[in-house]
Design a protein around this motif. Structure first.
Motif, PDB file in Angstrom:
ATOM      1  N   ILE A  37       0.844  -1.199   0.000  1.00  0.00           N
ATOM      2  CA  ILE A  37       0.000   0.000   0.000  1.00  0.00           C
ATOM      3  C   ILE A  37       0.874   1.243   0.000  1.00  0.00           C
ATOM      4  N   ASP A  38       1.861   1.268   0.876  1.00  0.00           N
ATOM      5  CA  ASP A  38       2.791   2.397   0.934  1.00  0.00           C
ATOM      6  C   ASP A  38       4.059   2.034   0.181  1.00  0.00           C
ATOM      7  N   ASN A  39       4.449   2.888  -0.743  1.00  0.00           N
ATOM      8  CA  ASN A  39       5.672   2.654  -1.508  1.00  0.00           C
ATOM      9  C   ASN A  39       6.900   3.007  -0.676  1.00  0.00           C
ATOM     10  N   TYR A  40       7.975   2.329  -0.950  1.00  0.00           N
ATOM     11  CA  TYR A  40       9.241   2.669  -0.330  1.00  0.00           C
ATOM     12  C   TYR A  40       9.776   3.940  -0.989  1.00  0.00           C
ATOM     13  N   SER A  41      10.648   4.618  -0.286  1.00  0.00           N
ATOM     14  CA  SER A  41      11.259   5.842  -0.798  1.00  0.00           C
ATOM     15  C   SER A  41      12.023   5.549  -2.089  1.00  0.00           C
ATOM     16  N   GLU A  54      12.116  -2.575   9.184  1.00  0.00           N
ATOM     17  CA  GLU A  54      11.075  -3.610   9.048  1.00  0.00           C
ATOM     18  C   GLU A  54      11.632  -4.989   9.376  1.00  0.00           C
ATOM     19  N   LEU A  55      12.819  -5.254   8.893  1.00  0.00           N
ATOM     20  CA  LEU A  55      13.446  -6.559   9.134  1.00  0.00           C
ATOM     21  C   LEU A  55      13.752  -6.758  10.617  1.00  0.00           C
ATOM     22  N   ASP A  56      14.362  -5.757  11.218  1.00  0.00           N
ATOM     23  CA  ASP A  56      14.752  -5.869  12.635  1.00  0.00           C
ATOM     24  C   ASP A  56      13.548  -5.978  13.561  1.00  0.00           C
ATOM     25  N   LYS A  57      12.493  -5.251  13.262  1.00  0.00           N
ATOM     26  CA  LYS A  57      11.325  -5.216  14.148  1.00  0.00           C
ATOM     27  C   LYS A  57      10.189  -6.117  13.662  1.00  0.00           C
ATOM     28  N   GLN A  58      10.460  -6.901  12.636  1.00  0.00           N
ATOM     29  CA  GLN A  58       9.461  -7.797  12.030  1.00  0.00           C
ATOM     30  C   GLN A  58       8.161  -7.042  11.734  1.00  0.00           C
ATOM     31  N   ILE A  59       8.315  -5.946  11.026  1.00  0.00           N
ATOM     32  CA  ILE A  59       7.174  -5.150  10.575  1.00  0.00           C
ATOM     33  C   ILE A  59       6.802  -5.646   9.185  1.00  0.00           C
ATOM     34  N   TYR A  60       5.545  -6.013   9.015  1.00  0.00           N
ATOM     35  CA  TYR A  60       5.086  -6.523   7.735  1.00  0.00           C
ATOM     36  C   TYR A  60       4.181  -5.484   7.075  1.00  0.00           C
ATOM     37  N   PRO A  61       4.612  -4.923   5.944  1.00  0.00           N
ATOM     38  CA  PRO A  61       3.796  -3.887   5.301  1.00  0.00           C
ATOM     39  C   PRO A  61       2.488  -4.466   4.758  1.00  0.00           C
ATOM     40  N   TYR A  62       1.474  -3.622   4.734  1.00  0.00           N
ATOM     41  CA  TYR A  62       0.187  -4.038   4.181  1.00  0.00           C
ATOM     42  C   TYR A  62       0.289  -4.100   2.660  1.00  0.00           C
ATOM     43  N   LEU A  63      -0.366  -5.089   2.093  1.00  0.00           N
ATOM     44  CA  LEU A  63      -0.363  -5.266   0.642  1.00  0.00           C
ATOM     45  C   LEU A  63      -1.616  -4.657   0.033  1.00  0.00           C
ATOM     46  N   LYS A  64      -1.492  -4.208  -1.219  1.00  0.00           N
ATOM     47  CA  LYS A  64      -2.633  -3.582  -1.907  1.00  0.00           C
ATOM     48  C   LYS A  64      -3.769  -4.552  -2.128  1.00  0.00           C
ATOM     49  N   ASP A  65      -3.444  -5.766  -2.466  1.00  0.00           N
ATOM     50  CA  ASP A  65      -4.472  -6.788  -2.685  1.00  0.00           C
ATOM     51  C   ASP A  65      -3.861  -8.141  -2.377  1.00  0.00           C
ATOM     52  N   ASN A  66      -4.637  -9.154  -2.553  1.00  0.00           N
ATOM     53  CA  ASN A  66      -4.163 -10.492  -2.253  1.00  0.00           C
ATOM     54  C   ASN A  66      -4.680 -11.460  -3.310  1.00  0.00           C
ATOM     55  N   ILE A  67      -4.117 -12.631  -3.298  1.00  0.00           N
ATOM     56  CA  ILE A  67      -4.473 -13.648  -4.276  1.00  0.00           C
ATOM     57  C   ILE A  67      -4.641 -14.978  -3.545  1.00  0.00           C
ATOM     58  N   SER A  88      10.412  -7.288   3.433  1.00  0.00           N
ATOM     59  CA  SER A  88       9.281  -7.599   4.308  1.00  0.00           C
ATOM     60  C   SER A  88       7.982  -7.770   3.538  1.00  0.00           C
ATOM     61  N   ALA A  89       7.881  -7.183   2.357  1.00  0.00           N
ATOM     62  CA  ALA A  89       6.682  -7.373   1.530  1.00  0.00           C
ATOM     63  C   ALA A  89       6.496  -8.848   1.172  1.00  0.00           C
ATOM     64  N   ILE A  90       7.585  -9.571   0.998  1.00  0.00           N
ATOM     65  CA  ILE A  90       7.504 -11.010   0.716  1.00  0.00           C
ATOM     66  C   ILE A  90       6.983 -11.747   1.950  1.00  0.00           C
ATOM     67  N   ALA A  91       7.464 -11.354   3.129  1.00  0.00           N
ATOM     68  CA  ALA A  91       6.961 -11.961   4.364  1.00  0.00           C
ATOM     69  C   ALA A  91       5.461 -11.699   4.509  1.00  0.00           C
ATOM     70  N   SER A  92       5.026 -10.483   4.187  1.00  0.00           N
ATOM     71  CA  SER A  92       3.588 -10.163   4.235  1.00  0.00           C
ATOM     72  C   SER A  92       2.808 -11.067   3.291  1.00  0.00           C
ATOM     73  N   PHE A  93       3.308 -11.243   2.087  1.00  0.00           N
ATOM     74  CA  PHE A  93       2.648 -12.095   1.099  1.00  0.00           C
ATOM     75  C   PHE A  93       2.537 -13.530   1.614  1.00  0.00           C
ATOM     76  N   LEU A  94       3.610 -14.053   2.169  1.00  0.00           N
ATOM     77  CA  LEU A  94       3.601 -15.430   2.668  1.00  0.00           C
ATOM     78  C   LEU A  94       2.659 -15.583   3.859  1.00  0.00           C
ATOM     79  N   LYS A  95       2.628 -14.598   4.742  1.00  0.00           N
ATOM     80  CA  LYS A  95       1.711 -14.662   5.883  1.00  0.00           C
ATOM     81  C   LYS A  95       0.257 -14.572   5.415  1.00  0.00           C
ATOM     82  N   ASP A  96      -0.001 -13.712   4.433  1.00  0.00           N
ATOM     83  CA  ASP A  96      -1.372 -13.510   3.952  1.00  0.00           C
ATOM     84  C   ASP A  96      -1.900 -14.681   3.127  1.00  0.00           C
ATOM     85  N   THR A  97      -1.022 -15.312   2.362  1.00  0.00           N
ATOM     86  CA  THR A  97      -1.476 -16.372   1.444  1.00  0.00           C
ATOM     87  C   THR A  97      -1.355 -17.767   2.037  1.00  0.00           C
ATOM     88  N   ASN A  98      -0.509 -17.923   3.043  1.00  0.00           N
ATOM     89  CA  ASN A  98      -0.346 -19.206   3.709  1.00  0.00           C
ATOM     90  C   ASN A  98      -0.088 -20.351   2.714  1.00  0.00           C
TER      91      ASN A  98
END
Length: 157
Positions: A37-41, A54-67, A88-98
Motif C-alpha cells: 500500500i505504501d511505496n518505499y522511498s 522492518e526486518l529488525d522489528k518484524q514489521i510486515y507492510p500491508y499489501l494492496k491486494d491479495n491472491i 518484508s513485503a515477501i513476508a507479508s505475502f507469505l503470511k497472507d497467502t499461507n
C-alpha cells in the motif's frame, strides 16, 4: 500438469519484473505482482533504512491486494535482496497467502540469494524450497539461457 504461479515483488528501481516475465516465457504459469500500500522511498538510503527497520522489528507492510494461491502447486517467488534476505513485503505475502502445500522456488536480481532461502525455509517449514536463481541486474536482459538451464535442473515436470 502442475499449476504454477510466479509472484514477485519489485520496487521501480529493480528489474525483478523483467526476470519474472522471462521465467514466465518458459513455464505455463500465471503471474502476480506483489504491491505494498505504501511505496518505499525512491532514495536508496532511505529505502534501505526502512527495509532494515522492518526486518529488525518484524514489521510486515500491508499489501494492496491479495491472491488465493491454493490452486497452485508451484510458487516461483521473486524479490530483490535487501539486507541479505527478501523484503518484508515477501513476508507479508507469505503470511497472507499461507502457502501450505506449494513448492517454493526463489529468484532474484542479485547473483547471490543471501540467506533468503534459509529464511524462506524457516517461514514456510512445511514447504519444499527448491534451489533458486540469482542473476545480476546487468544480465537480466539476456537471462533466457540461464533460466532455461535452471528450469531443466529443477525437473518440474
Amino acid at each position: 500438469m502442475k499449476k504454477i504461479l510466479i509472484a514477485y515483488y519489485a520496487d521501480e528501481k529493480e528489474n525483478i519484473q523483467t526476470l519474472a516475465y522471462n521465467i514466465h516465457q518458459y513455464t505455463n504459469s500465471d503471474i502476480y505482482a506483489i504491491k505494498t500500500i505504501d511505496n518505499y522511498s525512491k532514495d536508496y538510503c532511505r529505502r534501505m533504512k526502512q527495509a532494515k527497520k522492518e526486518l529488525d522489528k518484524q514489521i510486515y507492510p500491508y499489501l494492496k491486494d491479495n491472491i488465493d494461491i491454493s490452486q497452485y502447486d508451484i510458487l516461483f517467488l521473486g524479490y530483490p535482496i535487501w539486507w541479505g534476505t527478501y523484503p518484508s513485503a515477501i513476508a507479508s505475502f507469505l503470511k497472507d497467502t499461507n502457502p501450505y502445500h506449494q513448492t517454493i522456488i526463489p529468484f532474484s536480481n542479485e547473483s547471490c540469494l543471501g540467506h533468503s532461502t534459509t529464511d524462506l525455509k524457516k517461514m514456510c517449514p512445511f514447504n519444499e524450497v527448491l534451489p533458486g536463481l540469482g542473476i545480476k541486474s546487468e544480465y537480466i536482459e539476456h537471462s533466457c539461457i540461464y533460466i532455461q538451464d535452471w528450469l531443466k535442473r529443477l525437473e518440474l515436470n
